[in-house]
Design a protein around this motif. Structure first.
Motif, PDB file in Angstrom:
ATOM      1  N   LYS A 171       0.812  -1.217   0.000  1.00 43.92           N
ATOM      2  CA  LYS A 171       0.000   0.000   0.000  1.00 43.92           C
ATOM      3  C   LYS A 171       0.848   1.272   0.000  1.00 43.92           C
ATOM      4  N   THR A 172       2.047   1.206   0.552  1.00 39.75           N
ATOM      5  CA  THR A 172       2.872   2.419   0.652  1.00 39.75           C
ATOM      6  C   THR A 172       3.972   2.479  -0.402  1.00 39.75           C
ATOM      7  N   GLU A 173       3.998   1.492  -1.294  1.00 38.00           N
ATOM      8  CA  GLU A 173       5.077   1.424  -2.281  1.00 38.00           C
ATOM      9  C   GLU A 173       5.100   2.634  -3.203  1.00 38.00           C
ATOM     10  N   LYS A 174       3.922   3.056  -3.659  1.00 42.00           N
ATOM     11  CA  LYS A 174       3.865   4.150  -4.623  1.00 42.00           C
ATOM     12  C   LYS A 174       3.071   5.341  -4.101  1.00 42.00           C
ATOM     13  N   ILE A 175       2.935   5.401  -2.775  1.00 39.71           N
ATOM     14  CA  ILE A 175       2.153   6.487  -2.172  1.00 39.71           C
ATOM     15  C   ILE A 175       3.043   7.318  -1.258  1.00 39.71           C
ATOM     16  N   GLU A 176       2.971   8.616  -1.415  1.00 35.39           N
ATOM     17  CA  GLU A 176       3.684   9.514  -0.511  1.00 35.39           C
ATOM     18  C   GLU A 176       2.780   9.836   0.672  1.00 35.39           C
ATOM     19  N   LEU A 177       3.178   9.404   1.842  1.00 33.87           N
ATOM     20  CA  LEU A 177       2.368   9.665   3.022  1.00 33.87           C
ATOM     21  C   LEU A 177       2.997  10.772   3.856  1.00 33.87           C
ATOM     22  N   SER A 178       2.159  11.674   4.310  1.00 28.35           N
ATOM     23  CA  SER A 178       2.597  12.777   5.155  1.00 28.35           C
ATOM     24  C   SER A 178       1.374  13.282   5.907  1.00 28.35           C
TER      25      SER A 178
END
Length: 316
Positions: A171-178
């Motif tokens: 889920k976080t491979e191609k997502i920028e989380l901030s």
């Protein structure tokens, strides 16, 4: 319409025993993490929430028994390249997990992962001791059967934690989380553990039944009971338990398909199109949006989706 009433009655009659032992439900009521306030999901907030859960777990462990063998141990998450320290059936501060994924991802994502794992750990440990206290309160935690119970749920929890990490990575491979990211994305990741609670509950039910039957047998035949109680669990080869765990898991997995068929009133000869029709009717009748204010339907909807995933795995 009468079919809605009939479906609700059918769902209740056919699912009430799947996750119950002697009147004790192994189902976990999951509290979703959410907030309508934008921009509040900071790393500090996650770590603060984690600390709150740590304190709750510590309080549970302080007043409940644990086999000597599981007071402290380590597990090698070789797939991810680190070793984590645990207590009991699956409590950890996840220090190595945070350090590893801080390097692999960043500290913000690592904090989210630790929160997801801790939330799952708290929910399962709380349910475990709720049921354990009712069924085995007077038993010696180092009894052969009780140790089997703890060991089985320990391995189940750690396997599920690995699944949570796998989903997190995807889920976080191609997502920028901030903190500026969409709240629902972060909430979805934090609550990954909810997807694995039904299998945990099914495993818990199975091992509770096995432990209860074994202890009843022991009590009836004292010479066997005395022999087993004198067994030092540390003298038993690790491979023996691994085999026991795999057999138990295989038994659960193989029965889940039959349970799913029964849940939807299907047979092994049923076609997938037939399942889709039944699924749509049941999902429509028990959907939480149609039954607002009744938490039982939240659980039933989770069960429907859980069994749906099993049917789709075998039928498609």
């Amino acid at each position: 319409m009468s079919w809605k009433r009939d479906i609700k009655r059918y769902v209740n009659d056919n699912s009430k025993n799947l996750f119950n032992v002697d009147g004790n439900s192994t189902l976990i009521f999951w509290n979703n993490f959410h907030s309508n306030k934008p921009g509040i999901y900071t790393e500090g907030l996650f770590l603060k929430e984690v600390k709150i859960l740590f304190d709750k777990i510590e309080a549970i462990l302080a007043y409940n028994p644990c086999p000597i063998k599981l007071k402290e141990y380590s597990f090698n998450f070789s797939k991810y390249g680190y070793i984590e320290n645990f207590r009991g059936i699956g409590f950890s501060y996840f220090k190595e997990t945070f350090t590893t994924f801080k390097e692999k991802k960043d500290s913000y994502k690592a904090a989210i992962l630790v929160y997801a794992l801790t939330k799952y750990s708290h929910a399962t440990i709380e349910k475990f001791y709720e049921v354990y206290g009712k069924m085995f309160e007077t038993q010696n935690p180092n009894d052969y059967n009780i140790v089997n119970l703890f060991e089985t749920m320990k391995m189940t929890m750690i396997e599920q934690m690995q699944n949570i990490i796998d989903v997190f990575i995807i889920k976080t491979e191609k997502i920028e989380l901030s903190p500026k990211a969409e709240n629902y994305i972060i909430e979805e990741i934090i609550d990954i553990g909810d997807d694995f609670t039904l299998h945990w509950a099914r495993m818990f039910r199975e091992i509770l039944v096995l432990a209860n039957e074994s202890m009843s047998f022991d009590q009836e035949f004292d010479f066997i009971a005395n022999k087993k109680r004198n067994i030092n669990w540390n003298d038993i080869e690790e491979d023996n338990f691994d085999e026991f765990f795999e057999k138990t898991k295989t038994m659960v997995i193989s029965s889940e398909y039959d349970e799913a068929l029964k849940y939807f009133n299907l047979t092994r000869q049923s076609e997938y199109d037939e399942f889709k029709k039944v699924y749509r009717k049941i999902a429509k009748a028990i959907h939480p949006d149609v039954n607002k204010g009744n938490p039982d339907f939240d659980i039933e909807m989770k069960k429907v989706n859980y069994y749906k995933s099993i049917i789709e795995k075998y039928m498609t």
